[in-house]
Design a protein around this motif. Structure first.
Motif, mmCIF file in Angstrom:
data_model
loop_
_atom_site.group_PDB
_atom_site.id
_atom_site.type_symbol
_atom_site.label_atom_id
_atom_site.label_comp_id
_atom_site.label_asym_id
_atom_site.label_seq_id
_atom_site.Cartn_x
_atom_site.Cartn_y
_atom_site.Cartn_z
ATOM 1 N N ARG A 484 0.864 -1.175 0.000
ATOM 2 C CA ARG A 484 0.000 0.000 0.000
ATOM 3 C C ARG A 484 0.910 1.237 0.000
ATOM 4 N N PHE A 485 0.937 1.972 -1.104
ATOM 5 C CA PHE A 485 1.817 3.127 -1.219
ATOM 6 C C PHE A 485 1.100 4.399 -0.771
ATOM 7 N N VAL A 486 1.808 5.224 0.010
ATOM 8 C CA VAL A 486 1.332 6.559 0.353
ATOM 9 C C VAL A 486 1.884 7.514 -0.700
ATOM 10 N N MET A 487 1.001 8.279 -1.358
ATOM 11 C CA MET A 487 1.449 9.085 -2.496
ATOM 12 C C MET A 487 0.852 10.495 -2.476
ATOM 13 N N PHE A 492 -2.187 11.461 -7.278
ATOM 14 C CA PHE A 492 -3.320 10.557 -7.087
ATOM 15 C C PHE A 492 -4.533 11.003 -7.899
ATOM 16 N N LYS A 493 -4.664 12.317 -8.152
ATOM 17 C CA LYS A 493 -5.845 12.854 -8.842
ATOM 18 C C LYS A 493 -5.711 12.857 -10.368
ATOM 19 N N PRO A 495 -6.188 12.134 -14.019
ATOM 20 C CA PRO A 495 -7.246 11.351 -14.681
ATOM 21 C C PRO A 495 -6.722 10.014 -15.190
ATOM 22 N N VAL A 496 -7.567 8.993 -15.168
ATOM 23 C CA VAL A 496 -7.278 7.616 -15.570
ATOM 24 C C VAL A 496 -6.396 6.934 -14.530
ATOM 25 N N LEU A 497 -5.241 7.556 -14.221
ATOM 26 C CA LEU A 497 -4.357 6.960 -13.223
ATOM 27 C C LEU A 497 -5.025 6.933 -11.851
ATOM 28 N N SER A 498 -5.896 7.892 -11.601
ATOM 29 C CA SER A 498 -6.596 7.931 -10.319
ATOM 30 C C SER A 498 -7.384 6.643 -10.095
ATOM 31 N N TRP A 499 -8.056 6.166 -11.154
ATOM 32 C CA TRP A 499 -8.806 4.899 -11.057
ATOM 33 C C TRP A 499 -7.868 3.756 -10.687
ATOM 34 N N LEU A 500 -6.687 3.736 -11.327
ATOM 35 C CA LEU A 500 -5.716 2.675 -11.067
ATOM 36 C C LEU A 500 -5.213 2.740 -9.625
ATOM 37 N N LEU A 504 -5.540 -0.025 -6.488
ATOM 38 C CA LEU A 504 -4.361 -0.554 -5.811
ATOM 39 C C LEU A 504 -4.335 -0.180 -4.324
ATOM 40 N N ASP A 505 -5.405 0.481 -3.852
ATOM 41 C CA ASP A 505 -5.499 0.891 -2.449
ATOM 42 C C ASP A 505 -4.379 1.834 -2.045
ATOM 43 N N ALA A 506 -3.907 2.664 -2.992
ATOM 44 C CA ALA A 506 -2.931 3.691 -2.652
ATOM 45 C C ALA A 506 -3.592 4.725 -1.734
ATOM 46 N N ILE A 507 -2.772 5.393 -0.935
ATOM 47 C CA ILE A 507 -3.285 6.334 0.066
ATOM 48 C C ILE A 507 -2.812 7.740 -0.279
ATOM 49 N N PRO A 508 -3.727 8.626 -0.678
ATOM 50 C CA PRO A 508 -3.314 10.005 -1.016
ATOM 51 C C PRO A 508 -2.989 10.801 0.243
#
Length: 631
Positions: A484-487, A492-493, A495-500, A504-508
């Motif tokens: 779980r990456f903190v980013m 994180f916002k 577009p498109v990558l935000s969905w990914l 992946l349960d990344a944490i903004p």
């Protein structure tokens, strides 16, 4: 495959099991291949069905026990000693093949189809015990290699069984008698080997549920407790759908489209089997002896590309002209101008299938609960069987609608594209691991140092210096488990990558100045992930380096540890400064060939630091020391 894997062949915990598995796979293939050839090329003597109908009937009859008995088989493997269960199954195999020998010699078609069903019973019961046995005796580092050896043995057995069946059937009545006797001899050898399999007791007491429907439903619920395991099962089942289409249509393809004899069928089966075996062996080499799910998308791509090209290869072969009179022998087929492309497509398609399958099997064995592992495998067998039944039904429907074998193969290859996209959309980790694999195997020369210090389970925090936009992919490649990456919230916002990132349960996270609420929410989410036993990664500098040097580690790590104490794993990245993904030349990703391809990168993992000692200053010093020690 590494030498460490072949060492298993000298150990009692693996060799008797290996021989037992190999003998069963050989017998299944020898008998089914011989029967398929007999009902295809000598139909009048063996039931009189059309070749396509007979091939699909054999496949369907063999698959049916997996639907009916897998739930019970999983319970048996979890309840009783697996070694004892495998010995009993091998004894049953001797009885089956005694009946089969009589049926072959007397040309009793109904008895032969019954024996196919009984061999399906044998395999349905053996499968859960087989796959649950391996992780109970092999270490985590041996599981991928052990699976690779089993897959290799399975397809070597398929190869040998196909070759022997084709050659013996080609010799007529005497050859059929030899098939019958050889099956019996190999069954006895398999039983003898099973006597030396070490005891493998059950991991828990279990009350049997003899209702296959309710037990199947319960097993599927168990599998869905870990969606990663469940999606791996779906991926494997799709491979069985894909493989069933090809394996059941080699005989009608050879006879009806290529106008070739049974030896050409054997050659195609051999080519397919060799490809699977090579792919299975390559898998451990390419994964560096750890579970690497990034190979799954790579395998799926190859399956589609070469499956589609196989359709065009068959079409080109037919268009170039074939004699509609006598069937071509092996030599004439090989001299035909279209045979090379056809066989190469078949080989590469199956090689990529091997790369696709081994990580998925290892994933199920690694992440399924040990006390329920055999029942999870049984649930997988049920889904496999259902997919293969659907494959047979689809092939029969397409045949009735007028599709030829080449068109059925082409449609299946196109379906593979759609299914792969669907699965990878459900589990984006497959694609991210693929990108990590490409970076660490094809674009950079990466060395991982002490990666075994990353814990395989339990809550832990990774901290690393932040050099480039792909640091997370390198750390992902080093880890044996999801991270779980903190980013940064701005990334994180995107577009498109935000969905990914969400998948992946990344944490903004943001600074207190930019968004104090999001900062606190991020700390709470990290604490929640740690409470759940997850591995979390943070970059304590809080930004990418602009000069190649480490920045000061911020106090956020202390806040996290105050909410949930967990060991902290320091990691150092070296070699990415000056790359396309770093800020050495200003904006990142602006000079693609700044350092060229195949640059040397190292990822060094340090010893875990206890939470009470993990101050920002001490962690910064630990990462700096790791960087200083990089050669």
């Amino acid at each position: 495959m590494s030498n460490s894997s072949f060492v298993l062949l000298r150990q009692r915990k693996f060799l008797p099991f290996f021989v037992t598995q190999l003998s069963g796979a050989f017998n299944d293939t020898l008998f089914k291949s011989a029967l398929t050839l007999l009902v295809t090329f000598y139909a009048a003597q063996y039931g009189g069905l059309s070749s396509a109908m007979a091939s699909n009937l054999i496949a369907g009859v063999f698959i049916l026990p997996f639907v009916l008995l897998s739930a019970t088989a999983g319970q048996l493997a979890d309840k009783f000693d697996k070694a004892l269960l495998m010995r009993s199954i091998k004894m049953f195999e001797i009885v089956i093949l005694s009946l089969a020998a009589f049926g072959l010699m007397q040309k009793v078609a109904w008895l032969l189809y019954l024996c196919v069903f009984l061999l399906g019973v044998h395999s349905a019961v053996f499968g859960p015990a087989k796959y649950a046995y391996l992780p109970q005796h092999l270490s985590s580092k041996e599981v991928v290699g052990g699976n690779g050896l089993v897959e290799m043995a399975t397809f070597i057995s398929i190869l040998l069984g196909s070759l022997v069946a084709g050659e013996l059937v080609h010799h007529g009545e005497q050859g059929v008698i030899v098939v019958a006797l050889l099956c019996l001899v190999v069954a006895v050898v398999g039983y003898a080997a099973s006597r030396f399999i070490p005891s493998t007791p059950a991991l828990q007491s279990l009350k049997m549920n003899w209702n296959p429907l309710s037990e199947t439903a319960r097993n599927l619920r168990l599998a869905r407790e870990d969606m990663a395991v469940f999606y791996a099962m779906i991926g494997i089942s799709w491979l069985w759908f894909f493989g069933a289409i090809f394996l059941t249509h080699f005989a009608p393809l050879a006879k009806e489209m290529l106008h070739a004899d049974e030896r050409v069928v054997t050659l195609m089966l051999a080519t397919f089997s060799i490809g699977i075996g090579v792919g299975s062996v390559l898998c451990e080499k390419l994964s560096r002896q750890q579970l690497e799910i990034g190979l799954v998308p790579f395998g799926a791509m190859g399956m589609s590309v070469f499956g589609i090209d196989l359709y065009f290869a068959i079409d080109g072969f037919v268009r170039s002209g074939v004699d509609s009179g006598a069937l071509m022998g092996l030599g004439e087929f090989l001299r035909h101008g279209g045979s090379t492309r056809l066989l190469l497509d078949l080989f590469l398609l199956s090689l990529f299938s091997g790369l696709y399958s081994v990580p998925l099997y290892a994933m199920i064995q690694t992440f399924a609960r040990p006390t329920h592992r055999a029942r999870i495998v049984a649930a997988n067998n049920i889904i496999n069987a259902l997919f293969m039944i659907v494959a047979s039904v689809m092939a029969l429907v397409l045949t009735q609608l007028g599709s030829n074998v080449a068109q059925i193969i082409g449609i299946t290859a196109l379906l593979n594209v759609l299914v792969a996209v669907y699965i990878f959309r459900l589990v984006p980790a497959f694609l991210l691991r693929f990108l990590a694999w490409v970076l660490t195997h094809l674009l950079y020369r990466v060395t991982f140092v002490n990666r075994q210090l990353i814990p395989a389970s339990g809550a832990a925090i990774m901290v690393a210096n932040h050099v480039s936009f792909v640091d997370a992919l390198f750390l992902m490649a080093a880890s044996p488990r999801p991270i779980r990456f903190v980013m940064d919230s701005q990334i994180f916002k995107i577009p498109v990558l935000s969905w990914l990132f969400k998948k992946l349960d990344a944490i903004p996270i943001a600074s207190a100045k930019d968004d104090a609420f999001l900062l606190e929410a991020a700390f709470l989410q990290v604490a929640h992930e740690l409470e759940d036993g997850q591995l979390v990664c943070i970059f304590p500098e809080g930004r990418l380096t602009t000069d190649g040097e480490m920045g000061t580690f911020r106090a956020g790590i202390s806040k996290i540890l105050s909410l949930h104490a967990a060991p902290v794993i320091p990691c150092a990245l070296q070699g990415l400064w000056g790359s396309f993904f770093s800020r050495k030349y200003g904006a990142a990703m602006s000079r693609p060939f700044a350092r060229g391809l195949f640059s040397k990168v190292q990822v060094v993992v340090g010893a875990p630091i206890a939470p009470e000692r993990a101050t920002p200053e001490r962690l910064e010093a630990a990462v700096a020391a790791l960087r200083a020690g990089i050669q």
